[in-house]
Motif scaffolding. Structure first.
Motif, short mmCIF file in Angstrom:
data_model
loop_
_atom_site.label_atom_id
_atom_site.label_comp_id
_atom_site.label_asym_id
_atom_site.label_seq_id
_atom_site.Cartn_x
_atom_site.Cartn_y
_atom_site.Cartn_z
N LEU A 207 66.78 68.90 82.14
CA LEU A 207 65.77 69.69 81.43
C LEU A 207 66.21 69.99 80.01
O LEU A 207 67.32 70.46 79.77
CB LEU A 207 65.49 71.00 82.17
CG LEU A 207 64.80 70.88 83.51
CD1 LEU A 207 64.70 72.24 84.19
CD2 LEU A 207 63.42 70.26 83.38
N GLY A 208 65.33 69.71 79.06
CA GLY A 208 65.60 70.00 77.67
C GLY A 208 66.25 68.87 76.91
O GLY A 208 66.31 68.91 75.68
N ASP A 209 66.75 67.85 77.59
CA ASP A 209 67.40 66.74 76.92
C ASP A 209 66.44 65.55 76.87
O ASP A 209 66.45 64.67 77.73
CB ASP A 209 68.69 66.36 77.64
CG ASP A 209 69.58 65.43 76.82
OD1 ASP A 209 69.04 64.64 76.01
OD2 ASP A 209 70.81 65.49 76.98
N ALA A 210 65.58 65.53 75.88
CA ALA A 210 64.53 64.51 75.76
C ALA A 210 65.12 63.11 75.61
O ALA A 210 64.59 62.15 76.18
CB ALA A 210 63.62 64.84 74.58
N GLU B 161 59.85 69.78 92.02
CA GLU B 161 60.03 70.76 90.96
C GLU B 161 61.52 71.11 90.85
O GLU B 161 62.17 71.25 91.87
CB GLU B 161 59.22 72.01 91.36
CG GLU B 161 59.10 73.06 90.31
CD GLU B 161 58.20 74.20 90.77
OE1 GLU B 161 57.40 74.65 89.95
OE2 GLU B 161 58.31 74.64 91.92
N SER B 162 62.18 71.19 89.76
CA SER B 162 61.63 71.10 88.44
C SER B 162 62.28 70.00 87.60
O SER B 162 61.65 69.46 86.71
CB SER B 162 61.76 72.45 87.74
OG SER B 162 63.12 72.80 87.56
N LYS B 163 63.54 69.67 87.88
CA LYS B 163 64.22 68.70 87.01
C LYS B 163 63.64 67.30 87.07
O LYS B 163 63.78 66.53 86.14
CB LYS B 163 65.71 68.65 87.33
CG LYS B 163 66.45 69.91 86.94
CD LYS B 163 67.93 69.71 87.15
CE LYS B 163 68.59 70.97 87.56
NZ LYS B 163 69.97 70.76 87.97
N GLY B 164 62.96 66.97 88.15
CA GLY B 164 62.35 65.65 88.26
C GLY B 164 61.09 65.48 87.43
O GLY B 164 60.65 64.36 87.18
N ILE B 165 60.50 66.58 86.99
CA ILE B 165 59.21 66.51 86.30
C ILE B 165 59.27 65.72 84.99
O ILE B 165 58.48 64.78 84.81
CB ILE B 165 58.62 67.92 86.10
CG1 ILE B 165 58.29 68.55 87.46
CG2 ILE B 165 57.38 67.87 85.22
CD1 ILE B 165 57.88 70.00 87.40
N PRO B 166 60.18 66.03 84.06
CA PRO B 166 60.19 65.23 82.82
C PRO B 166 60.56 63.77 83.09
O PRO B 166 60.07 62.87 82.40
CB PRO B 166 61.21 65.94 81.93
CG PRO B 166 62.06 66.73 82.86
CD PRO B 166 61.18 67.10 84.03
#
Length: 163
Positions: free
Chosen positions: A15-18, A43-48
């Motif tokens: 999360l947060g590391d695009a 949910e949640s780290k798999g979402i991006p």
């Protein structure tokens, strides 16, 4: 990161590391060279990660299994889940509309890290309950013994550590 008196894990936070998410998604998308209908993530780290993989595979939609029932859900369906990174028992929940969408469809479960396999097993149980067909399980990292599994695809191994 110490989990208990005997076990520690390397912390991997997507999360947060695009940039990392984009890179990992591109590499995972290359491994998904077979026919399927939808990606499903927890949910949640798999979402991006699911978002980016959908972009690379030109898939317009993915489904998120939530950790709790939300007010907007119509006829939510849930199963319990135990995961190595969570001390208390949780649940995975799918909205009834998403359940109807996935019924009879070929789905790929995608996550950032597979460790004990508790989250993936719960996701599979929930997807089986709604009559979706799981055709693959993919992750960026396979931690500990998960790296020995033949039923998952992943980019790299992640060791477990003695605390």
């Amino acid at each position: 990161m110490k989990l208990n008196e005997e076990l520690a894990i390397a912390s991997f936070v997507l999360l947060g590391d695009a940039e990392l998410t984009h890179y990992a998604a591109e590499k995972l998308a290359a491994k998904i060279d077979f026919d399927f209908d939808y990606l499903v993530t927890m949910e949640s780290k798999g979402i991006p990660l699911a978002q980016e993989v959908c972009h690379f595979l030109k898939k317009p939609r993915y489904v998120v299994l939530r950790k709790s029932i939300k007010d907007y859900m119509k006829v939510p369906i849930s199963v319990p889940v135990n995961a190595i990174t969570t001390s208390a028992q949780q649940q995975l929940v799918i909205d009834g509309n998403d359940a109807a969408l996935l019924k009879g469809k070929k789905v790929v479960i995608i996550d950032d890290v597979i460790s004990s396999g508790g989250s993936i097993a719960a996701a599979e149980k929930l997807l089986h309950k709604i009559e979706a067909n799981v055709v693959a399980r993919v992750a960026i990292l396979a931690e500990g013994d998960a790296a020995k599994r033949s039923d998952i695809q992943f980019l790299q191994k992640l060791p477990l550590f003695k605390a």
